[in-house]
Design an enzyme around this catalytic site. Structure first.
Site, PDB file in Angstrom:
ATOM      1  N   HIS A 348     -24.747 -14.784  49.797  1.00 60.50           N
ATOM      2  CA  HIS A 348     -24.536 -13.415  49.521  1.00 60.50           C
ATOM      3  C   HIS A 348     -23.456 -12.642  50.647  1.00 60.50           C
ATOM      4  O   HIS A 348     -23.097 -11.422  50.588  1.00 60.50           O
ATOM      5  CB  HIS A 348     -25.758 -12.470  50.446  1.00 60.50           C
ATOM      6  CG  HIS A 348     -26.947 -12.643  49.512  1.00 60.50           C
ATOM      7  ND1 HIS A 348     -27.530 -11.783  48.557  1.00 60.50           N
ATOM      8  CD2 HIS A 348     -27.822 -13.639  49.593  1.00 60.50           C
ATOM      9  CE1 HIS A 348     -28.525 -12.063  47.876  1.00 60.50           C
ATOM     10  NE2 HIS A 348     -28.802 -13.115  48.632  1.00 60.50           N
ATOM     11  N   LYS A 534     -23.900   3.249  52.825  1.00 64.04           N
ATOM     12  CA  LYS A 534     -24.124   1.524  52.953  1.00 64.04           C
ATOM     13  C   LYS A 534     -23.980   1.283  54.550  1.00 64.04           C
ATOM     14  O   LYS A 534     -23.629   2.101  55.234  1.00 64.04           O
ATOM     15  CB  LYS A 534     -23.078   1.001  52.330  1.00 64.04           C
ATOM     16  CG  LYS A 534     -21.614   1.503  52.543  1.00 64.04           C
ATOM     17  CD  LYS A 534     -20.438   1.019  51.631  1.00 64.04           C
ATOM     18  CE  LYS A 534     -20.440   1.638  50.236  1.00 64.04           C
ATOM     19  NZ  LYS A 534     -21.107   0.497  49.251  1.00 64.04           N
ATOM     20  N   ARG A 535     -24.264   0.033  54.960  1.00 61.92           N
ATOM     21  CA  ARG A 535     -24.127  -0.290  56.258  1.00 61.92           C
ATOM     22  C   ARG A 535     -22.749  -0.010  56.743  1.00 61.92           C
ATOM     23  O   ARG A 535     -21.780  -0.036  55.829  1.00 61.92           O
ATOM     24  CB  ARG A 535     -24.295  -1.913  56.307  1.00 61.92           C
ATOM     25  CG  ARG A 535     -25.957  -2.338  56.263  1.00 61.92           C
ATOM     26  CD  ARG A 535     -26.622  -1.899  57.254  1.00 61.92           C
ATOM     27  NE  ARG A 535     -26.108  -2.906  58.482  1.00 61.92           N
ATOM     28  CZ  ARG A 535     -26.899  -3.253  59.713  1.00 61.92           C
ATOM     29  NH1 ARG A 535     -27.970  -2.398  59.790  1.00 61.92           N
ATOM     30  NH2 ARG A 535     -26.373  -3.906  60.451  1.00 61.92           N
ATOM     31  N   LYS A 540     -16.085  -2.346  54.628  1.00 62.93           N
ATOM     32  CA  LYS A 540     -16.650  -1.762  53.697  1.00 62.93           C
ATOM     33  C   LYS A 540     -15.801  -0.384  53.546  1.00 62.93           C
ATOM     34  O   LYS A 540     -15.645   0.599  53.018  1.00 62.93           O
ATOM     35  CB  LYS A 540     -17.956  -1.171  54.037  1.00 62.93           C
ATOM     36  CG  LYS A 540     -19.055  -2.354  53.720  1.00 62.93           C
ATOM     37  CD  LYS A 540     -20.494  -1.883  53.882  1.00 62.93           C
ATOM     38  CE  LYS A 540     -21.316  -3.312  53.915  1.00 62.93           C
ATOM     39  NZ  LYS A 540     -21.547  -3.557  52.539  1.00 62.93           N
ATOM     40  N   THR A 642     -24.637  -2.794  45.796  1.00 65.56           N
ATOM     41  CA  THR A 642     -25.921  -2.472  44.792  1.00 65.56           C
ATOM     42  C   THR A 642     -25.866  -1.036  44.830  1.00 65.56           C
ATOM     43  O   THR A 642     -26.321  -0.268  43.980  1.00 65.56           O
ATOM     44  CB  THR A 642     -27.096  -2.945  45.069  1.00 65.56           C
ATOM     45  OG1 THR A 642     -27.323  -3.068  46.668  1.00 65.56           O
ATOM     46  CG2 THR A 642     -26.998  -4.362  44.538  1.00 65.56           C
ATOM     47  N   LYS A 646     -26.586   2.013  41.701  1.00 63.39           N
ATOM     48  CA  LYS A 646     -27.700   3.131  41.825  1.00 63.39           C
ATOM     49  C   LYS A 646     -26.803   4.331  41.581  1.00 63.39           C
ATOM     50  O   LYS A 646     -27.420   5.343  40.965  1.00 63.39           O
ATOM     51  CB  LYS A 646     -28.231   3.098  43.124  1.00 63.39           C
ATOM     52  CG  LYS A 646     -29.138   2.053  43.567  1.00 63.39           C
ATOM     53  CD  LYS A 646     -29.292   1.999  45.124  1.00 63.39           C
ATOM     54  CE  LYS A 646     -29.701   0.380  45.368  1.00 63.39           C
ATOM     55  NZ  LYS A 646     -29.823   0.190  46.778  1.00 63.39           N
TER      56      LYS A 646
HETATM   57  C1  26V Z   1     -23.219  -9.841  57.665  1.00 65.89           C
HETATM   58  C2  26V Z   1     -22.381  -9.979  58.829  1.00 65.89           C
HETATM   59  C3  26V Z   1     -22.797 -10.314  60.206  1.00 65.89           C
HETATM   60  C4  26V Z   1     -21.733 -10.848  60.975  1.00 65.89           C
HETATM   61  C5  26V Z   1     -20.401  -9.847  60.921  1.00 65.89           C
HETATM   62  C6  26V Z   1     -19.960 -10.030  59.503  1.00 65.89           C
HETATM   63  C7  26V Z   1     -21.076  -9.849  58.508  1.00 65.89           C
HETATM   64  C8  26V Z   1     -20.899  -9.560  57.183  1.00 65.89           C
HETATM   65  C9  26V Z   1     -21.629  -9.456  56.130  1.00 65.89           C
HETATM   66  C10 26V Z   1     -22.963  -9.612  56.338  1.00 65.89           C
HETATM   67  C11 26V Z   1     -24.169  -9.339  55.468  1.00 65.89           C
HETATM   68  C12 26V Z   1     -24.769 -10.777  55.226  1.00 65.89           C
HETATM   69  C13 26V Z   1     -25.472 -10.855  53.995  1.00 65.89           C
HETATM   70  C14 26V Z   1     -25.584  -9.518  53.024  1.00 65.89           C
HETATM   71  O1  26V Z   1     -26.230  -8.652  53.371  1.00 65.89           O
HETATM   72  N1  26V Z   1     -24.957  -9.502  52.217  1.00 65.89           N
HETATM   73  C15 26V Z   1     -24.907  -8.379  51.063  1.00 65.89           C
HETATM   74  O2  26V Z   1     -25.872  -8.625  50.214  1.00 65.89           O
HETATM   75  C16 26V Z   1     -26.163  -8.084  49.130  1.00 65.89           C
HETATM   76  C17 26V Z   1     -27.012  -8.229  48.014  1.00 65.89           C
HETATM   77  O3  26V Z   1     -26.455  -9.485  47.352  1.00 65.89           O
HETATM   78  C18 26V Z   1     -24.749  -7.557  48.348  1.00 65.89           C
HETATM   79  O4  26V Z   1     -24.743  -6.493  47.482  1.00 65.89           O
HETATM   80  C19 26V Z   1     -23.585  -7.106  49.393  1.00 65.89           C
HETATM   81  O5  26V Z   1     -22.149  -6.991  48.845  1.00 65.89           O
HETATM   82  C20 26V Z   1     -23.594  -8.195  50.471  1.00 65.89           C
HETATM   83  O6  26V Z   1     -22.847  -7.799  51.654  1.00 65.89           O
END
Ligand code: 26V
Length: 813
Positions: A348, A534-535, A540, A642, A646
């Site tokens: 992901h 979004k987060r 982002k 996502t 929406k």
């Molecule tokens: C976590 C972290 C933690 C450390 C700092 C950098 C960083 C960057 C990204 C993440 C997210 C990890 C996994 C995640 O939530 N991915 C999200 O998954 C969604 C469903 O597939 C997708 O739509 C999003 O684009 C993706 O960021």
């Protein structure tokens, strides 16, 4: 057997009396909610039982979706909708003088996830049930969900979210299905009487994993799946091993908090324990159940699929090996063959910091036997590559290196399928992040573009748009969202186009009321509602949005007559508690909001709303009211996104970079119906590889950028001394990792086009209609159908009355 309004009312009143000895007029919302939930459960529990039994009777292949996050939000309305009861109950409540919407709001969000990853897992659960696919969720029952966000002086403050305090009406505890998970201690191998090696455990601690099951109701198909979440408890016979309060608390803590994605060192150890806990509990219960129904473990992969959602459950590979080798006495070769066939893995993110790796010594403390197994997987993998003459690819792909376990490598080596979540993302995995794996196992790689639950995001969140659509194309799209495309042939229907605009306006009025009631802030529904939800993360680029707002503010101060279309900027975002930079951005947005919202000289041309505590139930209020969808991540960084789907489904127009699923949205709606800007993949990769970007030049040479950035540090915006400086430095001195300044000008261009187009409401609404018409291609029903066919090889069960997704297959009372 369908239920009637009268039957429902009778049943509802009877339960209210039985449970609370109350009449409707005397009951609180809480009591009414609980009573309604009880009636709802009585409508699907019997079907749930039958669905479970039918899997075993038919020896259906089962999928187990392992995810450390699930984000279902509220379940009352979606259960009602899926049971075919929604309209009926709404009407019955009216007859009783009650408002269903108000009562549904009593339910706390089930917020067992951070963002997209967890919400996707829940969308998949909903779609699997709706397609009558035998998919079971497997996760953790966190006592505290994702923190509640408050703003104090503009700063994010995190409060505990003790959502279970109010009792979760949907879950069923199943202590009889508990399993024991072994932690810590030492392990050595001893030769048994028959010559096989047996692991002997010493000083390990045994923790009881107790499952709590939630029925996931399929859409009008009389099918109910199970989401199983595990709770950690001390086994009665082990009390003696947990003598101190501290040691007992450690057990409780195991399933107490959901960790935000970048938690600190101390948290990390707990996180690893959590991962092993739900992996081991889930795998053990799968095998135990399998053995009740099937004879030979050599057939396991014919009947069981395990999906590894991101790397958090990657230990599934090693845990299944442990069970097959140690408990079931399979040979390594047989066990490995089954394991690889059983497992599949979704990636992901390509963000390097987010790819998990764990020091061996840490896992040694959690479960030493898994370390042995992972090292053996690594050893055999090295031999295999050598035999194939591909040792040069070993260093970048092996699971163990420099005393660290690379969880993605373990997941890929142990799975027969690896997928990304949007076309671009999968290409990047193949060509860049995982390219050596792609050389070794090209057949394992495939794309599965994410999707959303169209029913929740349209039928539940936006009832007036639903009605408008139903009037034009009927209701088939409730089952097959691609049917929405029929709307596309109605773009010249002026009445429909106007109606789309009117519905949007009504939704904006409703959201404006909510903002007034909760924040005391007046916003005009006539303005453009520009939404970024979004987060909060640097990639982002909420910051890009903010810099433009600051520029608009400065321009308006200079020239109050400036012709800009009034806009309300709406943000919803949580930052991980330890993510300092993201929290500084929150503080800056809040201070800019404060400045702008209190400045009468701006003539209401600008407003900024940062809603507190963004969550699924709040998204359901914001998204139907959005005109503009901000999808502005640095190209290559957002795996899919996502909220983009929406928002388009609710008729917002997208301002987007060519990143993640935005590209596929553009391909569907066409370039005229989306606002694309910014660097593209090749340019970003080129900058990154050749160090060709110098952000300070943009500050020095572009007067517009210079002025906006100075406002961060020269006191123009009060109360952001430290934060403004931190952000300024990240952009000018630390070379702007996410190319905010590089994309600024083009972003302004795209936004000016938005401003111009909005003045022509007919043109605007036509584009909204085209977006809605194409959003059906992003239904998670289709995504999950592709998972089922390509990866899991499972087929729908036939429902109780012999029909799958039959229009009249209502749930009985
Ligand atoms: C976590 C972290 C933690 C450390 C700092 C950098 C960083 C960057 C990204 C993440 C997210 C990890 C996994 C995640 O939530 N991915 C999200 O998954 C969604 C469903 O597939 C997708 O739509 C999003 O684009 C993706 O960021």
């Amino acid at each position: 057997m369908k239920i009637t309004t009268e039957q429902f009312i009778k049943e509802f009143k009877r339960r209210l009396t039985d449970e609370y000895a109350l009449d409707v007029k005397d009951a609180t919302k809480e009591e009414l909610y609980r009573t309604l939930a009880a009636v709802v459960k009585s409508g699907y529990f019997d079907i749930w039982r039958k669905s479970k039994n039918s899997f075993d009777q038919d020896q259906k292949k089962q999928v187990y979706y392992f995810s450390i996050e699930f984000l279902p939000g509220q379940l009352l309305k979606s259960n009602l909708l899926n049971m075919g009861w929604y309209t009926l109950v709404k009407k019955a409540f009216q007859e009783l003088g009650l408002d269903l919407d108000e009562i549904a709001q009593v339910e706390p969000d089930m917020a067992l996830g951070n963002g997209g990853l967890g919400r996707l897992a829940s969308a998949f659960m909903d779609s699997s049930a709706s397609l009558a696919l035998p998919v079971n969720g497997n996760g953790i029952r966190y006592k505290y969900g994702l923190f509640k966000q408050k703003f104090v002086d503009g700063y994010q403050v995190e409060l505990a979210n003790a959502w279970l305090d109010q009792n979760n009406v949907w879950e069923v505890a199943r202590p009889s299905k508990a399993v024991k998970v072994h932690f810590g201690g030492q392990v050595y191998l001893k030769e048994g009487a028959d010559g096989t090696l047996e692991p002997v455990y010493e000083n390990d601690k045994v923790i009881l994993a107790v499952p709590y099951d939630t029925g996931i109701v399929g859409y009008k198909n009389r099918h109910v799946n199970t989401m199983r979440l595990w709770d950690a408890q001390i086994p009665a016979e082990e009390e003696i091993n947990f003598p101190t309060i501290e040691s007992r608390r450690r057990v409780e803590d195991l399933t107490s908090v959901l960790y935000p994605d970048d938690s600190n060192e101390a948290g990390k150890f707990f996180r690893l324990n959590q991962e092993y806990f739900f992996v081991s509990a889930g795998m053990q219960s799968i095998i135990r159940h399998y053995k009740q129904v099937h004879l030979s473990l050599l057939d396991l992969s014919q009947y069981v699929s395990v999906h590894i959602n991101d790397t958090h459950p990657a230990m599934c590979v090693a845990e299944l090996m442990r069970i097959l080798l140690d408990d079931e006495k399979l040979s390594w070769e047989d066990a490995w063959k089954q394991t690889v066939q059983v497992m599949s893995y979704t990636n992901h993110t390509i963000m390097a910091e987010a790819l998990e790796k764990w020091p061996l010594y840490m896992l040694e403390k959690v479960q030493p036997r898994l370390v042995q197994i992972i090292q053996e997987i690594d050893r055999r993998y090295a031999l295999e590559l050598e035999a194939k003459g591909q040792s040069q690819l070993l260093a970048s792909t092996r699971p163990v290196k420099d005393n660290m376990i690379y969880m993605a490598n373990l997941a890929i080596i142990g799975s027969h399928s690896v997928n990304g979540v949007a076309k671009l993302h999968t290409e990047l995995l193949k060509q860049d992040v995982l390219k050596d794996f792609y050389t070794l196992y090209p057949e394992r790689f495939n794309n599965k573009t994410n999707g959303i639950t169209v029913r929740r995001w349209l039928e539940i969140a936006n009832p007036s748009l639903t009605k408008t659509i139903d009037r034009v194309i009927g209701t088939k799209w409730h089952y097959d969202a691609k049917e929405l495309h029929k709307l596309a042939s109605h773009v010249s229907d002026k009445r429909l186009v106007d109606a789309i605009g009117q519905v949007k306006y009504q939704n904006k009025v409703r959201f404006a009321k909510y903002v007034k009631a909760t924040m005391g802030l007046e916003i005009s529904p006539k303005a453009i509602f520009d939404v970024q939800v979004k987060r909060l993360h640097a990639y982002k680029r909420q910051l890009l949005n903010l810099l433009r707002i600051i520029q608009l503010y400065l321009n308006l101060k200079q020239n109050p007559a400036l012709d800009i279309y009034p806009r309300v900027f709406i943000f919803g975002a949580k930052a991980a508690p330890s993510y300092h930079y993201a929290k500084s951005i929150i503080k800056c947005i809040n201070e800019v909001a404060d400045l702008i919202n209190h400045d009468d000289s701006l003539n209401d041309k600008l407003k900024v709303v940062f809603v507190e505590d963004y969550r699924v139930s709040l998204a359901e209020k914001i998204i139907p009211a959005a005109d503009v969808s901000e999808q502005i991540s640095t190209a290559t960084k957002e795996a899919s996104g996502t909220s983009n789907m929406k928002l388009m489904l609710n008729g917002a127009l997208t301002v987007a970079t060519l990143d993640g699923a935005n590209i596929e949205i553009k391909d569907r709606v066409g370039e005229d119906n989306i606002f694309i800007f910014g660097l593209q993949k090749e340019e970003v990769l080129d900058y990154e590889q050749n160090h060709g970007y110098h952000s300070a030049d943009y500050y020095q040479n572009d007067p517009a950028i210079h002025r906006v950035l100075d406002a961060l540090v020269d006191g123009s915006i009060p109360h952001i001394q430290a934060e403004g400086r931190e952000i300024f430095d990240s952009l000018v001195r630390a070379n702007d990792e996410y190319f905010v300044l590089r994309d600024f000008e083009d972003y302004l261009r795209a936004q000016n086009e938005v401003d111009q187009l909005y003045r022509n409401q007919t043109q605007w609404n036509k584009k909204c209609l085209i977006n809605i018409a194409n959003a059906g291609y992003f239904s998670s029903d289709d995504t999950i159908r592709n998972y089922a066919e390509d990866i899991w090889q499972v087929t729908p069960t036939v429902s109780e009355n012999g029909k799958v997704s039959a229009e009249d297959a209502r749930y009985p009372l």
